[in-house]
Write an enzyme that holds these catalytic residues in place. Structure first.
Site, mmCIF file in Angstrom:
data_model
loop_
_atom_site.group_PDB
_atom_site.id
_atom_site.type_symbol
_atom_site.label_atom_id
_atom_site.label_comp_id
_atom_site.label_asym_id
_atom_site.label_seq_id
_atom_site.Cartn_x
_atom_site.Cartn_y
_atom_site.Cartn_z
ATOM 1 N N GLU A 87 22.363 -10.204 -44.137
ATOM 2 C CA GLU A 87 23.829 -9.841 -43.877
ATOM 3 C C GLU A 87 23.927 -9.112 -42.424
ATOM 4 O OE1 GLU A 87 21.963 -5.874 -44.813
ATOM 5 O OE2 GLU A 87 21.627 -8.063 -45.310
ATOM 6 N N CYS A 138 16.096 -7.116 -49.495
ATOM 7 C CA CYS A 138 15.449 -5.979 -49.216
ATOM 8 C C CYS A 138 14.725 -5.301 -50.407
ATOM 9 C CB CYS A 138 15.873 -5.109 -48.300
ATOM 10 S SG CYS A 138 14.518 -4.139 -47.288
ATOM 11 N N HIS A 167 17.009 -8.737 -43.819
ATOM 12 C CA HIS A 167 18.564 -8.398 -44.291
ATOM 13 C C HIS A 167 19.386 -9.526 -43.635
ATOM 14 C CE1 HIS A 167 18.539 -4.317 -45.785
ATOM 15 N NE2 HIS A 167 17.245 -4.055 -45.262
#
Length: 231
Positions: free
Chosen positions: A214, A112, A212
């Site tokens: 994660e 990001c 994202h």
């Protein structure tokens, strides 16, 4: 590798923000746990990097430039708009880290904001408020809410080799790449044309994604590819 451990050490840049825990409410160097969990599941050892000196790179095998506040538009020759929120201390640290990591040939994953840092560090620019360009808020629907986004990936790219021709991901960004930095190639796009993935072609691992990864700790292929690039 930076250590004698069998697992590569992955440096993760941190947020410097006011935070609360227990009886405390003070400045902290912090990072969402999902980054740490993703690196662990991918077979790496996560190490948090607070803002400081880029010499910390000598202690790690790869670098993750994590998400967070907007890059200062002065770094790409613009004045900040009213929706731009910056962290100059973090910019100074991460731009030095990014350049040093590229010079050393370390594997780099930008997430990001981290992708935007890579782009600007290489001479690119950003769209300061994406809804003004694309006419919708699907990339950041509301505060604290991720926007599910389908991304098409370029055939033959490193990211496509990892994730396939298309991927569904979680976005949370109101800025995006405008002019590409020197040496970067756009390799992923949302349906509205927003650049969602970039990479530096060649043997080294330098990848940025606007989403994202994660946030889905069962989907660690990008982190696993970063770890594999250390070996």
């Amino acid at each position: 590798m930076a250590s004698n451990a069998s697992e590569p050490i992955i440096g993760l840049t941190t947020y410097t923000e006011k935070a609360s825990w227990g009886v405390w409410h003070t400045e902290a160097a912090l990072l969402p746990r999902s980054y740490v969990d993703s690196v662990k599941q991918a077979g790496g050892i996560p190490v948090l990097l607070p803002a400081g000196d880029s010499d910390v790179l000598s202690a790690v095998d790869a670098l993750v430039l994590s998400g967070g506040a907007d890059v200062d538009p002065a770094r790409y020759g613009q004045q900040p708009q009213d929706k731009t929120v910056t962290r100059p201390e973090r910019d100074a640290f991460e731009f030095a880290l990014a350049r040093a990591a590229l010079d050393r040939g370390l594997p780099v994953l930008g997430v990001c904001r981290g992708m935007q840092v890579l782009n600007v560090a290489l001479g690119g620019s950003l769209i300061q408020h994406l809804p003004d360009r694309v006419g919708h808020t699907e990339h950041q629907p509301s505060p604290g809410v991720y926007g599910p986004t389908h991304v098409t990936l370029a055939a033959g790219s490193r990211v496509a080799a990892i994730l396939g021709a298309q991927t569904k991901c979680q976005c949370y960004h109101h800025q995006a790449v405008d002019r590409l930095g020197d040496g970067l190639r756009a390799v992923g796009w949302a349906a509205d044309g927003t650049v969602e993935a970039v990479e530096v072609p060649g043997a080294g691992f330098v990848v940025g994604v606007q989403w994202h990864p994660e946030q889905d700790t069962q989907e660690v292929r990008l982190f696993a590819a970063l770890v594999a690039a250390c070996r």
